[in-house]
Design a protein around this motif. Sequence first.
Motif, PDB file in Angstrom:
ATOM      1  N   CYS A 346      23.547  41.328  31.664  1.00 24.27           N
ATOM      2  CA  CYS A 346      23.520  41.619  33.106  1.00 24.27           C
ATOM      3  C   CYS A 346      24.930  41.636  33.682  1.00 24.27           C
ATOM      4  O   CYS A 346      25.282  42.517  34.480  1.00 24.27           O
ATOM      5  N   VAL A 347      25.754  40.642  33.295  1.00 27.39           N
ATOM      6  CA  VAL A 347      27.117  40.574  33.825  1.00 27.39           C
ATOM      7  C   VAL A 347      27.927  41.784  33.359  1.00 27.39           C
ATOM      8  O   VAL A 347      28.650  42.408  34.154  1.00 27.39           O
ATOM      9  N   ALA A 348      27.819  42.113  32.068  1.00 22.73           N
ATOM     10  CA  ALA A 348      28.594  43.247  31.552  1.00 22.73           C
ATOM     11  C   ALA A 348      28.195  44.550  32.238  1.00 22.73           C
ATOM     12  O   ALA A 348      29.055  45.361  32.633  1.00 22.73           O
ATOM     13  N   THR A 349      26.887  44.779  32.425  1.00 21.78           N
ATOM     14  CA  THR A 349      26.429  46.001  33.096  1.00 21.78           C
ATOM     15  C   THR A 349      26.899  46.041  34.535  1.00 21.78           C
ATOM     16  O   THR A 349      27.336  47.087  35.044  1.00 21.78           O
ATOM     17  N   PHE A 350      26.809  44.876  35.230  1.00 25.00           N
ATOM     18  CA  PHE A 350      27.280  44.813  36.618  1.00 25.00           C
ATOM     19  C   PHE A 350      28.761  45.167  36.705  1.00 25.00           C
ATOM     20  O   PHE A 350      29.193  45.927  37.579  1.00 25.00           O
ATOM     21  N   LEU A 351      29.558  44.619  35.804  1.00 24.58           N
ATOM     22  CA  LEU A 351      30.993  44.868  35.866  1.00 24.58           C
ATOM     23  C   LEU A 351      31.322  46.317  35.520  1.00 24.58           C
ATOM     24  O   LEU A 351      32.228  46.910  36.121  1.00 24.58           O
ATOM     25  N   VAL A 352      30.622  46.902  34.546  1.00 29.18           N
ATOM     26  CA  VAL A 352      30.856  48.313  34.214  1.00 29.18           C
ATOM     27  C   VAL A 352      30.531  49.197  35.413  1.00 29.18           C
ATOM     28  O   VAL A 352      31.294  50.110  35.766  1.00 29.18           O
ATOM     29  N   LEU A 353      29.399  48.936  36.069  1.00 29.12           N
ATOM     30  CA  LEU A 353      29.041  49.716  37.258  1.00 29.12           C
ATOM     31  C   LEU A 353      30.054  49.503  38.369  1.00 29.12           C
ATOM     32  O   LEU A 353      30.373  50.427  39.126  1.00 29.12           O
ATOM     33  N   SER A 354      30.568  48.266  38.479  1.00 28.86           N
ATOM     34  CA  SER A 354      31.558  47.995  39.529  1.00 28.86           C
ATOM     35  C   SER A 354      32.845  48.747  39.262  1.00 28.86           C
ATOM     36  O   SER A 354      33.492  49.262  40.187  1.00 28.86           O
ATOM     37  N   VAL A 355      33.273  48.814  37.988  1.00 30.03           N
ATOM     38  CA  VAL A 355      34.498  49.542  37.655  1.00 30.03           C
ATOM     39  C   VAL A 355      34.341  51.021  37.984  1.00 30.03           C
ATOM     40  O   VAL A 355      35.241  51.660  38.552  1.00 30.03           O
ATOM     41  N   ARG A 356      33.184  51.588  37.638  1.00 28.31           N
ATOM     42  CA  ARG A 356      32.946  53.003  37.938  1.00 28.31           C
ATOM     43  C   ARG A 356      32.951  53.245  39.438  1.00 28.31           C
ATOM     44  O   ARG A 356      33.509  54.224  39.931  1.00 28.31           O
ATOM     45  N   SER A 357      32.321  52.323  40.191  1.00 26.51           N
ATOM     46  CA  SER A 357      32.315  52.479  41.646  1.00 26.51           C
ATOM     47  C   SER A 357      33.713  52.339  42.217  1.00 26.51           C
ATOM     48  O   SER A 357      34.095  53.034  43.158  1.00 26.51           O
ATOM     49  N   LEU A 358      34.490  51.443  41.618  1.00 28.07           N
ATOM     50  CA  LEU A 358      35.851  51.228  42.093  1.00 28.07           C
ATOM     51  C   LEU A 358      36.717  52.457  41.867  1.00 28.07           C
ATOM     52  O   LEU A 358      37.524  52.838  42.719  1.00 28.07           O
ATOM     53  N   ARG A 359      36.559  53.079  40.734  1.00 28.75           N
ATOM     54  CA  ARG A 359      37.362  54.264  40.442  1.00 28.75           C
ATOM     55  C   ARG A 359      37.058  55.391  41.424  1.00 28.75           C
ATOM     56  O   ARG A 359      37.948  56.142  41.805  1.00 28.75           O
ATOM     57  N   ILE A 402      32.540  36.383  39.692  1.00 28.93           N
ATOM     58  CA  ILE A 402      31.880  37.690  39.770  1.00 28.93           C
ATOM     59  C   ILE A 402      31.294  37.916  41.155  1.00 28.93           C
ATOM     60  O   ILE A 402      31.353  39.025  41.712  1.00 28.93           O
ATOM     61  N   VAL A 403      30.689  36.850  41.715  1.00 28.79           N
ATOM     62  CA  VAL A 403      30.140  36.977  43.080  1.00 28.79           C
ATOM     63  C   VAL A 403      31.247  37.332  44.072  1.00 28.79           C
ATOM     64  O   VAL A 403      31.080  38.188  44.956  1.00 28.79           O
ATOM     65  N   LYS A 404      32.419  36.686  43.950  1.00 33.91           N
ATOM     66  CA  LYS A 404      33.533  36.982  44.853  1.00 33.91           C
ATOM     67  C   LYS A 404      34.023  38.425  44.673  1.00 33.91           C
ATOM     68  O   LYS A 404      34.349  39.117  45.654  1.00 33.91           O
ATOM     69  N   LEU A 405      34.088  38.895  43.416  1.00 38.88           N
ATOM     70  CA  LEU A 405      34.506  40.272  43.188  1.00 38.88           C
ATOM     71  C   LEU A 405      33.516  41.256  43.802  1.00 38.88           C
ATOM     72  O   LEU A 405      33.912  42.285  44.373  1.00 38.88           O
ATOM     73  N   GLY A 406      32.229  40.950  43.682  1.00 34.57           N
ATOM     74  CA  GLY A 406      31.228  41.823  44.302  1.00 34.57           C
ATOM     75  C   GLY A 406      31.378  41.871  45.805  1.00 34.57           C
ATOM     76  O   GLY A 406      31.245  42.934  46.432  1.00 34.57           O
ATOM     77  N   ALA A 407      31.657  40.694  46.410  1.00 26.71           N
ATOM     78  CA  ALA A 407      31.840  40.666  47.861  1.00 26.71           C
ATOM     79  C   ALA A 407      33.088  41.438  48.267  1.00 26.71           C
ATOM     80  O   ALA A 407      33.098  42.144  49.296  1.00 26.71           O
ATOM     81  N   ALA A 408      34.163  41.322  47.476  1.00 24.84           N
ATOM     82  CA  ALA A 408      35.381  42.064  47.782  1.00 24.84           C
ATOM     83  C   ALA A 408      35.137  43.573  47.675  1.00 24.84           C
ATOM     84  O   ALA A 408      35.627  44.365  48.500  1.00 24.84           O
ATOM     85  N   ARG A 409      34.370  43.981  46.651  1.00 23.63           N
ATOM     86  CA  ARG A 409      34.067  45.405  46.480  1.00 23.63           C
ATOM     87  C   ARG A 409      33.269  45.934  47.666  1.00 23.63           C
ATOM     88  O   ARG A 409      33.544  47.033  48.184  1.00 23.63           O
ATOM     89  N   ALA A 410      32.281  45.151  48.120  1.00 24.77           N
ATOM     90  CA  ALA A 410      31.471  45.576  49.266  1.00 24.77           C
ATOM     91  C   ALA A 410      32.325  45.660  50.534  1.00 24.77           C
ATOM     92  O   ALA A 410      32.190  46.596  51.336  1.00 24.77           O
ATOM     93  N   ALA A 411      33.228  44.684  50.735  1.00 23.62           N
ATOM     94  CA  ALA A 411      34.094  44.712  51.908  1.00 23.62           C
ATOM     95  C   ALA A 411      35.025  45.923  51.884  1.00 23.62           C
ATOM     96  O   ALA A 411      35.301  46.549  52.916  1.00 23.62           O
ATOM     97  N   HIS A 420      40.773  40.304  54.807  1.00 24.74           N
ATOM     98  CA  HIS A 420      39.516  39.715  54.335  1.00 24.74           C
ATOM     99  C   HIS A 420      39.290  40.017  52.850  1.00 24.74           C
ATOM    100  O   HIS A 420      38.872  39.145  52.075  1.00 24.74           O
ATOM    101  N   VAL A 421      39.605  41.268  52.445  1.00 21.42           N
ATOM    102  CA  VAL A 421      39.429  41.648  51.037  1.00 21.42           C
ATOM    103  C   VAL A 421      40.371  40.838  50.149  1.00 21.42           C
ATOM    104  O   VAL A 421      39.980  40.347  49.077  1.00 21.42           O
ATOM    105  N   ARG A 422      41.615  40.653  50.601  1.00 26.35           N
ATOM    106  CA  ARG A 422      42.579  39.900  49.791  1.00 26.35           C
ATOM    107  C   ARG A 422      42.155  38.440  49.654  1.00 26.35           C
ATOM    108  O   ARG A 422      42.369  37.818  48.610  1.00 26.35           O
ATOM    109  N   THR A 423      41.578  37.896  50.719  1.00 26.23           N
ATOM    110  CA  THR A 423      41.092  36.507  50.641  1.00 26.23           C
ATOM    111  C   THR A 423      40.004  36.363  49.579  1.00 26.23           C
ATOM    112  O   THR A 423      40.007  35.415  48.778  1.00 26.23           O
ATOM    113  N   LEU A 424      39.071  37.307  49.548  1.00 29.34           N
ATOM    114  CA  LEU A 424      38.003  37.278  48.543  1.00 29.34           C
ATOM    115  C   LEU A 424      38.568  37.425  47.138  1.00 29.34           C
ATOM    116  O   LEU A 424      38.125  36.757  46.186  1.00 29.34           O
ATOM    117  N   LEU A 425      39.576  38.315  46.995  1.00 24.35           N
ATOM    118  CA  LEU A 425      40.185  38.497  45.682  1.00 24.35           C
ATOM    119  C   LEU A 425      40.932  37.243  45.238  1.00 24.35           C
ATOM    120  O   LEU A 425      40.937  36.897  44.043  1.00 24.35           O
TER     121      LEU A 425
END
Length: 455
Positions: A346-359, A402-411, A420-425
Amino acid sequence: MADTPMTGRRWYELLRWALLGLAVVVLVVFLLAQRQSVDVSYGRSPSSAATIEEGSAGELSEASVPSVAEMTAMVDAEPVVRLPGSVARWNEQRVREAAGDRPVRILVAPPGLDEEERDRVRDVENATIRVIGTEVSGGLYRSLADTLPGWRAQFATGDVTDLLVGLIAGLRDAPAPPDRDELRWREPTDRELAAVAADLRATGVHVGPGATLTGVPGEAARNAFPDGVRVVALPAQPYGQPLPRYGPALTGLFPDTPIVVMYGLWIEYHGPAAADFAELAGASFYGQVAARLSRYDYPQGNVLAAWLNRVTDLRYAGLFDRELPYRPVDPLRVALPALPWIFAGCVATFLVLSVRSLRRADGAAGVRRGGTPARLAGLTALAVEVSLLTDARGNPALARGIVKLGAARAALDEGLPDRHVRTLLAEAATELDDTARTLGIPSYRPDLYLRGRLS
């Protein structure tokens, strides 16, 4: 058609966060389950195995002993001193023959003394042998029975002849003579048998005059003998007289029924599988508790309850074709080994999807946010690599990161302020730094990892 891209992206984000939520749930379940012990598919014996502290089980009597000086004077005056309440008896002829020309002075005390009174008895130095209850000791030695006939004589009639003879041989540095089973039996009279059988038919219990049993421990009896048991309780029998053999006679009157007969603190079993079961139950029980029974004054009910618990343990061990209570399979225990792999997936899939969304978002956010998207991408890549190496110690910090990274991505996606994003990071970097230190891999600390990635 204009809403299709937005709808697809919404499902994409929903899938990412659903995977993260599942990973957190799996992690929590796995960590909580670590407190459980390994078990088997059969039920655990419900018998009580609690540690018994002195005085908590009715084993202390009201008997007392004189002072050390008084007992010393008594032993000087007589070779054998019996204090009030003493129960030990022996074959005087055999003891005299064992002693030979060596003078032996014996001090006999009652059972059920507390530790302070037992110490006073042991401090009588002119006593060659001290007997407390049926516990025999002298010098540096203590004499113990180790066979069923020996325990039967000791606890049914208070006979300590073999124990005294063996101890005297040890004090003289002579070989110990073989034990003798001097216990004699007799058939019960018709009147005795009729009285016992009438009580067993009426209530299932017969308590003879002088016995201390007040009732059969219900739960212990049901666990040991689910189909029922009949109990006969008799007081300790007079030394040197034949014991009434109730077991075989009652087995004939109550076929296929467990029969328990108590002679003082000695317990006999008759009934189904008695040939093997009685010997195993007796040997395993008295081999463990004989030392305590010899010096204390336990009520018969307490001894019977402990013996029934031992029978329950034997029953749950599956001996003598006794039914094993079955316990259904626990789904959690079956699935437990797979939970870490589910979490990692689950973590690996979440992170792969997050990287794709980030790009996809880097082009639009890069100009406005400067280095923030690059830091988010670097920390996300770090989390992916670390997730393949963590164990139960590092998983909590990794999950928080991982939760903090997800929140930073959403922000970042929602256009929230860059601060706010830098604080989460920064918070995510702290958690990943804890994970790297737990793993003991300095190169996975965020500062070092990002420096190498961006150089």
